[in-house]
Design an enzyme around this catalytic site. Structure first.
Site, PDB file in Angstrom:
ATOM      1  N   ASN A  43      22.585  -6.631 -20.495  1.00  0.00           N
ATOM      2  CA  ASN A  43      23.284  -5.468 -19.940  1.00  0.00           C
ATOM      3  C   ASN A  43      24.777  -5.756 -19.836  1.00  0.00           C
ATOM      4  O   ASN A  43      25.195  -6.838 -19.422  1.00  0.00           O
ATOM      5  CB  ASN A  43      22.679  -5.027 -18.599  1.00  0.00           C
ATOM      6  CG  ASN A  43      22.646  -6.101 -17.542  1.00  0.00           C
ATOM      7  OD1 ASN A  43      22.466  -7.280 -17.836  1.00  0.00           O
ATOM      8  ND2 ASN A  43      22.827  -5.711 -16.304  1.00  0.00           N
ATOM      9  N   ILE A  44      25.566  -4.783 -20.244  1.00  0.00           N
ATOM     10  CA  ILE A  44      27.028  -4.882 -20.255  1.00  0.00           C
ATOM     11  C   ILE A  44      27.570  -3.723 -19.430  1.00  0.00           C
ATOM     12  O   ILE A  44      27.392  -2.554 -19.820  1.00  0.00           O
ATOM     13  CB  ILE A  44      27.586  -4.806 -21.699  1.00  0.00           C
ATOM     14  CG1 ILE A  44      26.900  -5.833 -22.629  1.00  0.00           C
ATOM     15  CG2 ILE A  44      29.109  -4.984 -21.682  1.00  0.00           C
ATOM     16  CD1 ILE A  44      27.196  -7.281 -22.339  1.00  0.00           C
ATOM     17  N   GLU A  45      28.199  -4.058 -18.306  1.00  0.00           N
ATOM     18  CA  GLU A  45      28.634  -3.019 -17.362  1.00  0.00           C
ATOM     19  C   GLU A  45      30.121  -2.693 -17.526  1.00  0.00           C
ATOM     20  O   GLU A  45      30.851  -3.333 -18.288  1.00  0.00           O
ATOM     21  CB  GLU A  45      28.326  -3.486 -15.938  1.00  0.00           C
ATOM     22  CG  GLU A  45      26.828  -3.670 -15.731  1.00  0.00           C
ATOM     23  CD  GLU A  45      26.434  -4.024 -14.312  1.00  0.00           C
ATOM     24  OE1 GLU A  45      27.311  -4.423 -13.522  1.00  0.00           O
ATOM     25  OE2 GLU A  45      25.232  -3.901 -14.006  1.00  0.00           O
ATOM     26  N   CYS A  54      22.254  -0.889 -20.925  1.00  0.00           N
ATOM     27  CA  CYS A  54      21.134  -1.773 -20.587  1.00  0.00           C
ATOM     28  C   CYS A  54      20.847  -2.786 -21.697  1.00  0.00           C
ATOM     29  O   CYS A  54      21.158  -2.560 -22.874  1.00  0.00           O
ATOM     30  CB  CYS A  54      19.874  -0.954 -20.361  1.00  0.00           C
ATOM     31  SG  CYS A  54      19.912   0.069 -18.883  1.00  0.00           S
ATOM     32  N   GLU A  56      17.916  -3.663 -22.977  1.00  0.00           N
ATOM     33  CA  GLU A  56      16.930  -3.213 -23.972  1.00  0.00           C
ATOM     34  C   GLU A  56      17.597  -2.420 -25.083  1.00  0.00           C
ATOM     35  O   GLU A  56      17.336  -2.618 -26.273  1.00  0.00           O
ATOM     36  CB  GLU A  56      15.882  -2.292 -23.324  1.00  0.00           C
ATOM     37  CG  GLU A  56      15.046  -2.911 -22.245  1.00  0.00           C
ATOM     38  CD  GLU A  56      15.645  -2.754 -20.849  1.00  0.00           C
ATOM     39  OE1 GLU A  56      16.878  -2.915 -20.700  1.00  0.00           O
ATOM     40  OE2 GLU A  56      14.877  -2.502 -19.922  1.00  0.00           O
ATOM     41  N   CYS A  89      14.399   1.242 -17.473  1.00  0.00           N
ATOM     42  CA  CYS A  89      14.813   2.535 -16.903  1.00  0.00           C
ATOM     43  C   CYS A  89      14.373   3.680 -17.816  1.00  0.00           C
ATOM     44  O   CYS A  89      13.978   3.477 -18.968  1.00  0.00           O
ATOM     45  CB  CYS A  89      16.329   2.554 -16.695  1.00  0.00           C
ATOM     46  SG  CYS A  89      17.282   2.857 -18.198  1.00  0.00           S
ATOM     47  N   CYS A  92      16.180   3.949 -21.231  1.00  0.00           N
ATOM     48  CA  CYS A  92      15.678   2.968 -22.205  1.00  0.00           C
ATOM     49  C   CYS A  92      14.308   3.380 -22.727  1.00  0.00           C
ATOM     50  O   CYS A  92      14.011   3.218 -23.919  1.00  0.00           O
ATOM     51  CB  CYS A  92      15.617   1.579 -21.583  1.00  0.00           C
ATOM     52  SG  CYS A  92      17.248   0.817 -21.446  1.00  0.00           S
TER      53      CYS A  92
HETATM   54  N1  THU Z   1      19.332  -2.614 -16.426  1.00  0.00           N
HETATM   55  C1  THU Z   1      18.936  -3.077 -17.637  1.00  0.00           C
HETATM   56  O1  THU Z   1      19.731  -3.621 -18.409  1.00  0.00           O
HETATM   57  N2  THU Z   1      17.633  -2.927 -17.975  1.00  0.00           N
HETATM   58  C2  THU Z   1      16.665  -2.474 -17.144  1.00  0.00           C
HETATM   59  O2  THU Z   1      15.501  -2.432 -17.522  1.00  0.00           O
HETATM   60  C3  THU Z   1      17.021  -2.022 -15.792  1.00  0.00           C
HETATM   61  C4  THU Z   1      18.466  -1.916 -15.511  1.00  0.00           C
HETATM   62  C5  THU Z   1      20.723  -2.853 -16.023  1.00  0.00           C
HETATM   63  C6  THU Z   1      21.617  -1.653 -15.898  1.00  0.00           C
HETATM   64  C7  THU Z   1      22.665  -2.166 -14.930  1.00  0.00           C
HETATM   65  O3  THU Z   1      23.622  -2.936 -15.635  1.00  0.00           O
HETATM   66  C8  THU Z   1      21.891  -3.107 -14.034  1.00  0.00           C
HETATM   67  O4  THU Z   1      20.732  -3.463 -14.749  1.00  0.00           O
HETATM   68  C9  THU Z   1      21.512  -2.512 -12.686  1.00  0.00           C
HETATM   69  O5  THU Z   1      20.889  -1.288 -12.839  1.00  0.00           O
END
Ligand code: THU
Length: 133
Positions: A43-45, A54, A56, A89, A92
């Site tokens: 995940n890259i915010e 996310c 995935e 989520c 995804c």
């Molecule tokens: N996130 C994912 O990368 N995959 C998931 O299955 C659940 C959520 C990430 C999104 C965000 O960067 C962080 O987790 C918190 O929601």
């Protein structure tokens, strides 16, 4: 060929590449192809939170960007520090339902070594798809 246990270990490695300073919730994922290639995602915010992506989806997009299509994909593994094996989520699940084969294994894991095996159909039954357009 990479087995499910190895795929979880590779997802744990991919998780190290997470950029998640806002949520502090690191997620790793890998796609394994039928010919044994591995594509990572984490995940890259972003400070504009809604632009975050996310793990995935990054893994699936990474595979497609290397020329893979749905039929080339054999295994998806996702890992995070969750009480139960991580639950993808809704966004995804929608992307997985279109870009990942319906019946191929999806291995969800957590840092405690717990694993849940599922597939795209189970994650998103009655999905909206191209046939609905
Ligand atoms: N996130 C994912 O990368 N995959 C998931 O299955 C659940 C959520 C990430 C999104 C965000 O960067 C962080 O987790 C918190 O929601």
């Amino acid at each position: 060929m990479i087995d499910e246990k190895q795929a979880v270990a590779l997802a744990l490695e991919a998780r190290k590449k997470s950029y998640s300073p806002y949520s502090k919730f690191a997620v790793g994922a890998v796609i394994v192809t039928n010919d044994g290639r591995v594509f990572e995602g984490a995940n890259i915010e972003n400070a504009a939170y809604g632009l975050s992506m996310c793990a995935e989806r990054n893994a699936i997009f990474n595979a497609y960007m290397h020329g893979c299509h749905k039929e080339d994909l054999a295994l998806l593994s996702v890992i995070a520090d969750t009480g139960e094996p991580v639950s993808p989520c809704g966004s995804c699940r929608q992307v997985i339902s279109e870009l990942y084969p319906a019946d191929k294994p999806i291995i969800l894991a957590n840092l405690k070594g717990e694993v849940r095996k599922t597939n795209a159909k189970e994650l998103l039954p009655f999905a909206f798809d191209d046939q609905d357009l």
